[in-house]
Design an enzyme around this catalytic site. Structure first.
Site, PDB file in Angstrom:
ATOM      1  N   ALA A  28     -23.130 -10.306  51.473  1.00 59.27           N
ATOM      2  CA  ALA A  28     -24.204 -10.496  52.455  1.00 59.27           C
ATOM      3  C   ALA A  28     -24.647 -11.952  52.440  1.00 59.27           C
ATOM      4  CB  ALA A  28     -25.385  -9.592  52.088  1.00 59.27           C
ATOM      5  N   GLY A  58     -20.941  -7.565  49.547  1.00 63.85           N
ATOM      6  CA  GLY A  58     -20.528  -7.011  50.846  1.00 63.85           C
ATOM      7  C   GLY A  58     -19.048  -7.207  51.122  1.00 63.85           C
ATOM      8  N   GLU A  72     -17.525  -4.379  49.497  1.00 62.60           N
ATOM      9  CA  GLU A  72     -17.890  -3.187  50.291  1.00 62.60           C
ATOM     10  C   GLU A  72     -17.059  -3.098  51.563  1.00 62.60           C
ATOM     11  OE1 GLU A  72     -22.026  -4.362  50.129  1.00 62.60           O
ATOM     12  OE2 GLU A  72     -22.546  -2.536  49.046  1.00 62.60           O
TER      13      GLU A  72
END
Ligand code: COA
Length: 258
Positions: A64, A107, A110
């Site tokens: 992120a 992220g 992810e």
């Protein structure tokens, strides 16, 4: 869609390539996530045969965009954006392959886990380092990592923030294949091309059966399999495949993808 931060290439052979191009570290900013969501929506409307997700050579994605963090209000928006974009990608009824050349952190990890299959270079590094910022994964990491590597290892990785190199990622099931850096793109394309030439409807139903089955208990999953096994016989490739087997033996069918 901001094409400066994420790109979509649609090749003539039915392979779609999504490339993150957001600066030095490929932070998954709001603009990148919105772009990914828009691309997933576009691909769903006009499906390719197979999808590749890739990032930078040294950094697949650094997670992120920390500069967009604030308090709980911003956090709620960020986690929703991640879940929507990665969910839309994961739900595409095609094999989605992550090509991970380097760091896939937070992220980035992810995103790789939202893909169906991860091929990594020996230089790849995976991890959920959010804990080092005093926070937890919010892009699906607590759920998808636990499903891939089991709850104990997922807890250890998320609670320590420890990063794992490619060989360990392969051993624990976070990476599915590891190849030398020079062999990464050729191997990803080799798999993508072989999938693109396959029985697309059956591939889509296979993915659906496995994903839907994982959401529930065994009996529910077997019910899904019965439903989709019946449905696959409506595809033209099922007729092609069975007839070809009976006439020429296994593995000789020329599928049309329908
Ligand atoms: N969001 C926003 N900016 C980020 C970022 C992120 N996730 N990751 C790195 N950056 C920024 C750094 O602050 C630095 O900015 P600067 O040039 O203005 O100082 C720049 O990107 C380069 O980062 P740096 O750490 O110097 O690069 P590196 O090549 O040494 O290391 C990484 C690359 C990816 C290993 C390292 O940046 C890293 O660990 N990033 C954070 C990963 C993370 O914690 N992700 C979870 C987020 S919740």
């Amino acid at each position: 869609m901001d094409t400066n931060v994420i790109e979509l290439e649609r090749r003539d052979d039915g392979i779609a390539v999504i490339t993150l191009t957001n600066g030095k570290v490929n932070a998954l900013s709001g603009a990148v996530l919105d772009g990914l969501h828009a691309i997933a929506t576009e691909l769903r409307a006009d499906l390719p045969k197979v999808i590749i997700v890739t990032g930078g050579e040294r950094i697949f994605a650094a997670g992120a965009d920390i500069s967009e963090f604030g308090g709980p209000d911003e956090a709620a928006v960020i986690t929703r954006r991640f879940h929507d974009a990665l969910g839309a990608l994961a739900a595409l009824p095609r094999l989605v392959i992550a090509e991970v050349a380097g760091y896939a952190l937070g992220g980035g990890c992810e995103l790789a886990m939202a893909c169906d299959y991860r091929i990594a270079s020996t230089k790849a590094v995976f991890g959920q380092p959010e804990i080092l910022l005093g926070i937890i994964p919010g892009g699906g990491g607590t759920q998808r990592l636990a499903r891939l590597v089991g709850p104990s290892r997922a807890k250890e990785l998320c609670i320590t923030g420890r990063q794992v190199r490619a060989d360990e990622a392969l051993r624990i099931g976070l990476a599915d294949e590891v190849v030398e850096p020079d062999a990464l793109r050729p191997r990803v394309l080799e798999l993508a091309e072989s999938v693109a030439a396959g029985a697309t409807v059956a591939q889509a139903l296979t993915k659906a059966a496995i994903d839907r089955g994982l959401d529930g208990d065994l009996d529910t999953g077997l019910g899904v399999e019965r439903e989709l096994f019946t449905e696959v016989f409506r595809s033209s490739d099922s007729q092609v495949g069975v007839a070809s087997f009976l006439e020429h033996g296994p593995g000789k069918a020329n599928f049309t993808g329908s």
